[in-house]
Design an enzyme around this catalytic site. Structure first.
Site, PDB file in Angstrom:
ATOM      1  N   SER A  51       3.817  56.693  29.975  1.00 17.92           N
ATOM      2  CA  SER A  51       4.422  55.746  28.650  1.00 17.92           C
ATOM      3  C   SER A  51       5.138  57.005  27.982  1.00 17.92           C
ATOM      4  O   SER A  51       6.371  56.629  27.007  1.00 17.92           O
ATOM      5  CB  SER A  51       3.553  55.406  27.641  1.00 17.92           C
ATOM      6  OG  SER A  51       2.957  54.360  28.432  1.00 17.92           O
ATOM      7  N   ARG A  52       4.790  58.061  27.880  1.00 17.31           N
ATOM      8  CA  ARG A  52       5.441  59.271  27.089  1.00 17.31           C
ATOM      9  C   ARG A  52       6.881  59.602  27.958  1.00 17.31           C
ATOM     10  O   ARG A  52       7.742  60.311  27.114  1.00 17.31           O
ATOM     11  CB  ARG A  52       4.497  60.278  26.982  1.00 17.31           C
ATOM     12  CG  ARG A  52       3.479  60.135  26.175  1.00 17.31           C
ATOM     13  CD  ARG A  52       2.533  61.336  26.166  1.00 17.31           C
ATOM     14  NE  ARG A  52       1.158  60.990  25.261  1.00 17.31           N
ATOM     15  CZ  ARG A  52       1.355  61.013  24.156  1.00 17.31           C
ATOM     16  NH1 ARG A  52       2.265  61.107  23.235  1.00 17.31           N
ATOM     17  NH2 ARG A  52      -0.138  60.610  23.346  1.00 17.31           N
TER      18      ARG A  52
ATOM     19  N   GLN B 191      -8.136  58.109  18.966  1.00 22.55           N
ATOM     20  CA  GLN B 191      -7.980  58.922  19.731  1.00 22.55           C
ATOM     21  C   GLN B 191      -6.679  59.826  19.551  1.00 22.55           C
ATOM     22  O   GLN B 191      -6.355  60.666  20.421  1.00 22.55           O
ATOM     23  CB  GLN B 191      -7.974  58.441  21.414  1.00 22.55           C
ATOM     24  CG  GLN B 191      -6.740  57.410  21.741  1.00 22.55           C
ATOM     25  CD  GLN B 191      -6.968  57.048  23.029  1.00 22.55           C
ATOM     26  OE1 GLN B 191      -8.036  56.139  23.197  1.00 22.55           O
ATOM     27  NE2 GLN B 191      -6.313  57.264  23.816  1.00 22.55           N
TER      28      GLN B 191
ATOM     29  N   HIS C 196       0.719  51.384  35.397  1.00 18.73           N
ATOM     30  CA  HIS C 196      -0.113  50.443  35.237  1.00 18.73           C
ATOM     31  C   HIS C 196      -0.320  49.119  36.100  1.00 18.73           C
ATOM     32  O   HIS C 196      -1.403  48.877  36.216  1.00 18.73           O
ATOM     33  CB  HIS C 196       0.045  50.100  33.671  1.00 18.73           C
ATOM     34  CG  HIS C 196       0.248  50.814  32.605  1.00 18.73           C
ATOM     35  ND1 HIS C 196       1.360  51.420  31.700  1.00 18.73           N
ATOM     36  CD2 HIS C 196      -0.981  51.610  32.008  1.00 18.73           C
ATOM     37  CE1 HIS C 196       0.973  52.238  31.081  1.00 18.73           C
ATOM     38  NE2 HIS C 196      -0.279  52.265  31.022  1.00 18.73           N
TER      39      HIS C 196
ATOM     40  N   GLY D  83      -6.297  55.486  36.045  1.00 15.80           N
ATOM     41  CA  GLY D  83      -5.115  56.426  36.535  1.00 15.80           C
ATOM     42  C   GLY D  83      -5.718  57.815  36.673  1.00 15.80           C
ATOM     43  O   GLY D  83      -6.350  58.236  35.909  1.00 15.80           O
TER      44      GLY D  83
ATOM     45  N   ASN E 237       2.721  49.265  26.345  1.00 13.26           N
ATOM     46  CA  ASN E 237       4.002  49.955  26.730  1.00 13.26           C
ATOM     47  C   ASN E 237       3.726  50.435  28.289  1.00 13.26           C
ATOM     48  O   ASN E 237       4.049  51.352  28.846  1.00 13.26           O
ATOM     49  CB  ASN E 237       4.142  51.350  25.980  1.00 13.26           C
ATOM     50  CG  ASN E 237       5.468  52.102  26.119  1.00 13.26           C
ATOM     51  OD1 ASN E 237       6.568  51.098  26.541  1.00 13.26           O
ATOM     52  ND2 ASN E 237       5.376  53.555  26.171  1.00 13.26           N
TER      53      ASN E 237
ATOM     54  N   HIS F 278       3.955  50.272  32.635  1.00 15.59           N
ATOM     55  CA  HIS F 278       5.134  50.682  33.455  1.00 15.59           C
ATOM     56  C   HIS F 278       4.332  50.437  34.857  1.00 15.59           C
ATOM     57  O   HIS F 278       3.410  49.868  34.954  1.00 15.59           O
ATOM     58  CB  HIS F 278       5.598  52.038  33.175  1.00 15.59           C
ATOM     59  CG  HIS F 278       4.410  53.177  33.196  1.00 15.59           C
ATOM     60  ND1 HIS F 278       3.615  53.469  34.274  1.00 15.59           N
ATOM     61  CD2 HIS F 278       3.816  53.819  31.967  1.00 15.59           C
ATOM     62  CE1 HIS F 278       2.620  54.078  33.658  1.00 15.59           C
ATOM     63  NE2 HIS F 278       2.801  54.528  32.647  1.00 15.59           N
TER      64      HIS F 278
END
Length: 283
Positions: free
Chosen positions: A188-189, A61, A37, A149, A32, A34
């Site tokens: 991503s959220r 996780q 990344h 990150g 996912n 963006h």
């Protein structure tokens, strides 16, 4: 760009790269992808001859099954983005490939202390899952460097400690948070936000910056600062989940000896749990 889904093929490619003397960088992701990344990929490309990006939604996780079920799987789009970035190799295994006998009896790697404090306290097992999959990827890819990150500040601290404790000969590179023009940290959220919630979301960074301003102005009543910030988040439409001000180097409580603080904020906005952080130099 090679897309590899199995361990034997990955090992074969890694052996070849090692024989050629290539410097390898790893960027672990759950897909996912963006622009945040892509910033990790760019940093990896600047530091290595070969860039390997892993795409694996790691069930170990996720502390809530519903989060795992709804996490976006966008492998085709992700690979298109990575191909444009001239990534050398994408490792996109299935869950069966990584955990052939399931996760319940799988050997795990645990980092005591850092795994169960702060985010770890509210998400039991999360960081154990992170350290397990990252250590497994390190063993498989054998990278010289790995890029993560700084948005996931505690995760980065945990990985640095794991690398030091386990003797991995890997340079861990923290890449600064990438933000939208309105200040929202890319995540991503963010895709879980409605259009109306997306307008509210930058308020998280505004509250974070307000806390930083108070600390830089010399305010030290941390309980009061945190209480006011939580109230501000709730008034903006968030559900404040956790606000912490910690020593940036140890993640322990700030003391008179602390040189830097990190502000860690987590808040719900609709179905999205957003996190952010900011470093502050303490006078």
């Amino acid at each position: 760009m090679l897309i590899i889904e199995t361990l034997p093929l990955l090992r074969q490619q890694i052996r070849r790269l090692r024989m050629e003397g290539k410097r390898v960088a790893l960027v672990p992701t759950m897909g996912n992808l963006h622009d945040g990344h892509m910033k990790l990929v760019d940093e990896a490309k600047a530091r290595a001859d070969v860039v390997v990006v892993s795409i694996f939604v790691n069930p170990m996780q996720f502390d809530r099954p519903e989060d795992l079920a709804r996490y976006p799987r966008t492998l085709q789009e992700d690979c298109e983005k990575l191909n444009k970035r001239k990534v050398d190799l994408v490792f996109a295994p299935s869950v069966k490939e990584i955990y052939p006998n399931g996760t319940e009896t799988h050997t795990y790697v645990d980092v005591p202390g850092l795994s169960t404090m702060l985010e770890g306290a509210s998400r039991p097992g999360h960081f154990r899952g992170v350290s397990t999959i990252v250590s497994k990827l390190f063993n498989l890819v054998q990278p010289d460097i790995a890029c993560f990150g700084e948005k996931d500040f505690q995760q980065l601290a945990l990985i640095r400690k794991m690398v030091a404790d386990m003797g991995f000969d890997i340079e861990i590179v923290g890449v600064p948070i990438m933000r939208a023009k309105d200040g929202l940290a890319l995540s991503s959220r963010n895709g879980y936000l409605t259009a109306e919630q997306r307008k509210i979301a930058p308020g998280l960074y505004k509250v974070l910056s307000s806390i930083a301003d108070k600390l830089q102005a010399g305010e030290r009543d941390l309980d009061e600062i945190i209480a006011i910030a939580g109230q501000e988040l709730n008034e903006k439409g968030f559900r404040s989940d956790d606000i912490q001000i910690r020593d940036a180097d140890t993640l322990l409580e700030v003391s008179e000896n602390s040189k830097r603080a990190v502000i860690l904020v987590a808040a719900w906005l609709g179905d999205a749990r957003l996190i952010d952080n900011k470093l502050v130099e303490l006078a």
